[in-house]
Design a protein around this motif. Structure first.
Motif, PDB file in Angstrom:
ATOM      1  N   ASN A 152       0.874  -1.123   0.038  1.00  0.00           N
ATOM      2  CA  ASN A 152       0.144  -0.017   0.199  1.00  0.00           C
ATOM      3  C   ASN A 152       0.971   1.316  -0.133  1.00  0.00           C
ATOM      4  OD1 ASN A 152      -2.532  -1.542   0.410  1.00  0.00           O
ATOM      5  ND2 ASN A 152      -1.810  -1.959   2.266  1.00  0.00           N
ATOM      6  N   LEU A 153       1.864   1.106  -0.890  1.00  0.00           N
ATOM      7  CA  LEU A 153       2.808   2.433  -1.023  1.00  0.00           C
ATOM      8  C   LEU A 153       2.192   3.570  -1.278  1.00  0.00           C
ATOM      9  CD1 LEU A 153       5.683   2.757  -0.779  1.00  0.00           C
ATOM     10  CD2 LEU A 153       5.917   2.620  -3.420  1.00  0.00           C
ATOM     11  N   ALA A 154       1.111   3.818  -1.917  1.00  0.00           N
ATOM     12  CA  ALA A 154       0.489   4.940  -2.035  1.00  0.00           C
ATOM     13  C   ALA A 154      -0.068   5.679  -0.633  1.00  0.00           C
ATOM     14  CB  ALA A 154      -0.750   4.800  -3.182  1.00  0.00           C
ATOM     15  N   GLU A 155      -0.801   4.820   0.113  1.00  0.00           N
ATOM     16  CA  GLU A 155      -0.942   5.285   1.363  1.00  0.00           C
ATOM     17  C   GLU A 155       0.045   5.783   2.337  1.00  0.00           C
ATOM     18  OE1 GLU A 155      -3.355   2.492   3.830  1.00  0.00           O
ATOM     19  OE2 GLU A 155      -4.745   2.031   2.391  1.00  0.00           O
ATOM     20  N   PHE A 156       1.090   5.064   2.223  1.00  0.00           N
ATOM     21  CA  PHE A 156       2.150   5.308   3.100  1.00  0.00           C
ATOM     22  C   PHE A 156       2.833   6.896   2.673  1.00  0.00           C
ATOM     23  CE2 PHE A 156       2.976   0.680   3.552  1.00  0.00           C
ATOM     24  CZ  PHE A 156       2.113   0.342   4.697  1.00  0.00           C
ATOM     25  N   GLU A 157       2.744   7.013   1.211  1.00  0.00           N
ATOM     26  CA  GLU A 157       3.319   8.280   0.678  1.00  0.00           C
ATOM     27  C   GLU A 157       2.231   9.279   1.131  1.00  0.00           C
ATOM     28  OE1 GLU A 157       3.555   7.484  -3.449  1.00  0.00           O
ATOM     29  OE2 GLU A 157       5.486   6.489  -3.383  1.00  0.00           O
ATOM     30  N   VAL A 158       0.972   9.258   0.961  1.00  0.00           N
ATOM     31  CA  VAL A 158      -0.088   9.938   1.774  1.00  0.00           C
ATOM     32  C   VAL A 158       0.340  10.533   3.269  1.00  0.00           C
ATOM     33  CG1 VAL A 158      -2.417  10.361   2.360  1.00  0.00           C
ATOM     34  CG2 VAL A 158      -1.679   9.651  -0.011  1.00  0.00           C
ATOM     35  N   PHE A 159       0.568   9.343   3.905  1.00  0.00           N
ATOM     36  CA  PHE A 159       0.868   9.337   5.282  1.00  0.00           C
ATOM     37  C   PHE A 159       1.985  10.411   5.701  1.00  0.00           C
ATOM     38  CE2 PHE A 159      -1.341   5.080   6.429  1.00  0.00           C
ATOM     39  CZ  PHE A 159      -2.463   5.558   6.129  1.00  0.00           C
ATOM     40  N   SER A 160       3.002  10.038   4.737  1.00  0.00           N
ATOM     41  CA  SER A 160       4.418  10.837   4.661  1.00  0.00           C
ATOM     42  C   SER A 160       4.071  12.384   4.761  1.00  0.00           C
ATOM     43  CB  SER A 160       5.497  10.404   3.922  1.00  0.00           C
ATOM     44  OG  SER A 160       6.554  10.945   4.238  1.00  0.00           O
ATOM     45  N   PHE A 161       3.188  13.016   3.631  1.00  0.00           N
ATOM     46  CA  PHE A 161       2.852  14.180   3.519  1.00  0.00           C
ATOM     47  C   PHE A 161       2.144  14.673   4.576  1.00  0.00           C
ATOM     48  CE2 PHE A 161       0.743  17.525   1.584  1.00  0.00           C
ATOM     49  CZ  PHE A 161       1.529  18.251   0.774  1.00  0.00           C
ATOM     50  N   LEU A 162       1.117  14.035   5.024  1.00  0.00           N
ATOM     51  CA  LEU A 162       0.137  14.388   6.115  1.00  0.00           C
ATOM     52  C   LEU A 162       1.017  14.805   7.587  1.00  0.00           C
ATOM     53  CD1 LEU A 162      -2.739  11.893   5.703  1.00  0.00           C
ATOM     54  CD2 LEU A 162      -2.955  14.345   5.751  1.00  0.00           C
ATOM     55  N   GLN A 163       1.951  13.732   7.578  1.00  0.00           N
ATOM     56  CA  GLN A 163       2.939  14.020   8.773  1.00  0.00           C
ATOM     57  C   GLN A 163       3.566  15.456   8.642  1.00  0.00           C
ATOM     58  OE1 GLN A 163       5.398  10.574   9.171  1.00  0.00           O
ATOM     59  NE2 GLN A 163       4.895  10.315  11.256  1.00  0.00           N
ATOM     60  N   LYS A 164       3.942  15.924   7.495  1.00  0.00           N
ATOM     61  CA  LYS A 164       4.666  17.365   7.414  1.00  0.00           C
ATOM     62  C   LYS A 164       3.750  18.475   7.043  1.00  0.00           C
ATOM     63  CE  LYS A 164       8.408  14.390   5.127  1.00  0.00           C
ATOM     64  NZ  LYS A 164       8.924  13.801   3.872  1.00  0.00           N
TER      65      LYS A 164
END
Length: 596
Positions: A430-442
């Motif tokens: 679920n790489l797309a999810e994790f990339e979204v999560f990374s952006f949300l963190q920042k």
């Protein structure tokens, strides 16, 4: 068991297109039929059905087989269950051999007869109805869960005689019991909770006494050829679809807790039957790929059950968290007192199962180095049973709880790998999810805007997403583990919105959609996906952000079918133009009552 000749007859008579179309929309294409493949995130119809040969094949993920294989994979059931489901869909009567008694149709009919009897008796018993109403239940709840009332021993035995049910058969299915002197009903003057297995077969009952002096407040059907409480979840037959949808299962302690959790909106809730989770429950959880939330009372019994269950789940590589309800509350009491908000808060603040188990192991005075050493060894005896990455991610927590340097805390038997190896071993499905999560963190703005444009249920890693939206720091073990990863950075807000769009599209393409509103939303998402490159080419970054934000807002929040239909038609007209500009998209607002 099912007779082989009966299975062969069913194979000859079934229509594979009819079977598959029961689960997902199918359309004709040339000499064959096609549909969106439900076994991967399919964008275009990749699954082809050959009617003459009776098989399906997906040219993208390579899934394939006959109708039995399709039902087994889609429903996550074994072969015999798939045969029975297809027989029901095909209006075909199976024949059984006598090798196993539980397939005897006569035995299967006994419990439904008593279930109907109990339901009728409840309507005549004011005391039992008053108890259920006092617990916050309404008539629709009683009907949904098929609650009943078992009257006197004499009336139960009279029903056996009236229905000409053999006493040996009644004993086999546990509706009566036998002592040295006599036969007697298993349930006498009790509120009845029917219990179905994961196949939807009625296998037993639970009974709640109305006599406060009765020491056995709750009893279950005795062990029988149908009923084994160590393998069954109460209300699983009603929760199964929601569990499949959310990939999450809430497990609580009792019948009333499960019913009231459903009443509060948690329709993925089941209950154990007077026992902690067992090894026999695990295949059912794994079959549905469900993350588990253990929701137990914060008393000695609840804590012990949570400890046993957390150990069992974590050592069998099943993710989850523990929720202990504070203040002597249970879900049924909270719902009856209209305190659902408190229940939501409890569930939001659960602790992950490994952290919970470790904290409980260390929840005692640790004043000397000898006590700390023993405590560390007890933790290691547990974490050595876990995967290396999982175990090592709790070293900071253990060091903090023991008050020692992290360097002396080793929680895995194996040599620790470098961070680069750990990153490669992280789940990339679920790489797309994790990339979204990374952006949300920042991005605080992205976190604030998230609920306008997406739904947490569209994501598979819901717990991690909730923690990120709450801006939790690395004191949380799951956030800490996520921080060790090295995902591609989404370099601007537009790429973040595209990431949200891709996750939403993947969710809609992965579920069986039957409601017209959801079908239309799915079509609109796929329409945009086919033209996404054109939008990126024709619009500048700010215009693309404006369009995508409003588009996602529409998909999440629009509940008017007519508005959606008008928007879809208008969008198709815009897409037929050689060039797209933001004014065209804004003008869609003049034709629909949507957000544009």
């Amino acid at each position: 068991m099912i007779a082989k000749s009966s299975i062969e007859d069913l194979k000859q008579k079934l229509d594979i297109v009819d079977i598959i179309s029961h689960y997902i929309e199918v359309r004709k294409q040339g000499a064959s039929f096609v549909c969106i493949c439900p076994f991967h995130s399919d964008k275009n119809p990749s699954l082809h059905i050959n009617v003459q040969k009776g098989f399906y094949h997906c040219f993208a993920c390579k899934a394939g087989g006959d109708a039995f294989k399709f039902v087994m994979e889609f429903e996550k059931v074994d072969f015999n269950e798939a045969v029975e489901k297809i027989a029901n869909l095909s209006n075909f009567t199976l024949t059984y051999t006598n090798e196993r008694g539980f397939n005897n149709n006569n035995l299967k009919q006994i419990l439904p007869i008593f279930n109907a009897f109990y339901k009728h008796k409840l309507t005549l018993n004011r005391e039992a109805l008053h108890y259920l109403y006092d617990r916050g239940l309404k008539d629709e709840d009683i009907s949904k869960f098929e609650l009943g009332f078992s009257p006197s021993n004499e009336e139960n035995l009279r029903l056996l005689n009236n229905e000409k049910i053999e006493l040996d058969d009644a004993l086999k299915v546990g509706i009566i019991k036998k002592n040295e002197k006599e036969l007697y009903a298993s349930f006498i003057k009790r509120i009845i909770f029917p219990i179905y297995d994961y196949k939807g077969l009625l296998v037993g009952f639970g009974g709640r006494s109305l006599n406060s002096a009765n020491l056995a407040k709750y009893v279950n059907s005795p062990q029988s050829i149908l009923f084994d409480k160590s393998r069954i979840f109460y209300a699983f037959n009603l929760a199964k679809d929601e569990i499949n949808k959310k990939k999450e299962m809430i497990i609580c302690e009792g019948y009333m807790d499960a019913i009231c959790m459903h009443k509060a909106g948690f329709k993925n809730t089941v209950a154990v039957l007077g026992t902690a989770l067992t090894q026999h429950h695990l295949p059912l959880i794994k079959r549905h790929e469900a993350r588990v939330i253990l929701c137990f009372d914060n008393d000695t019994a609840g804590i012990n059950a949570a400890m046993k269950s957390a150990f069992l789940l974590s050592t069998n590589e099943i993710d989850g968290k523990v929720v202990l309800l504070q203040g002597g509350k249970d879900p049924a009491e909270l719902v009856a007192n209209k305190q659902e908000k408190m229940l939501y808060d409890f569930l939001d603040n659960g602790i992950d199962i490994v952290e919970f188990y470790i904290r409980m192991l260390l929840n005692r005075p640790l004043n000397s180095s000898f006590e700390k050493q023993k405590a560390l060894e007890s933790v290691q005896n547990y974490t050595f049973l876990l995967g290396q990455l999982i175990a090592n991610s709790y070293e900071n927590l253990v060091a903090q709880l023991l008050g020692v340097n992290k360097d002396i805390v080793k929680l895995s038997k194996r040599q620790r790998k470098s961070k680069s190896v750990e990153i490669q071993s992280y789940d990339n499905k679920n790489l797309a999810e994790f990339e979204v999560f990374s952006f949300l963190q920042k991005s605080q703005k992205a976190r604030e805007d998230f609920n306008q444009i997406s739904d947490i249920n569209f994501f598979k890693h819901k717990n991690l997403l909730l923690k990120i939206l709450q801006n939790m720091d690395e004191n949380d073990s799951e956030i800490r583990e996520f921080g060790l990863q090295n995902f591609r950075n989404l370099n601007n807000y537009a790429t973040y919105l595209i990431g949200i769009f891709k996750v939403n599209l993947s969710f809609f393409n992965s579920i069986l959609v039957k409601e017209p509103l959801l079908i239309l939303k799915k079509q609109i998402l796929n329409l945009l996906d086919k033209n996404l490159i054109k939008f990126k080419k024709e619009l500048n970054e700010n215009e693309l952000c404006e369009f995508l934000f409003d588009f996602l807002n529409l998909i999440k929040n629009e509940e008017n079918l007519a508005n959606l239909e008008q928007f879809c038609l208008s969008l198709k007209k815009v897409l037929k133009q050689i060039h797209i500009n933001i004014d065209d998209l804004r003008n869609l607002n003049n034709e629909t009552s949507g957000p544009f």
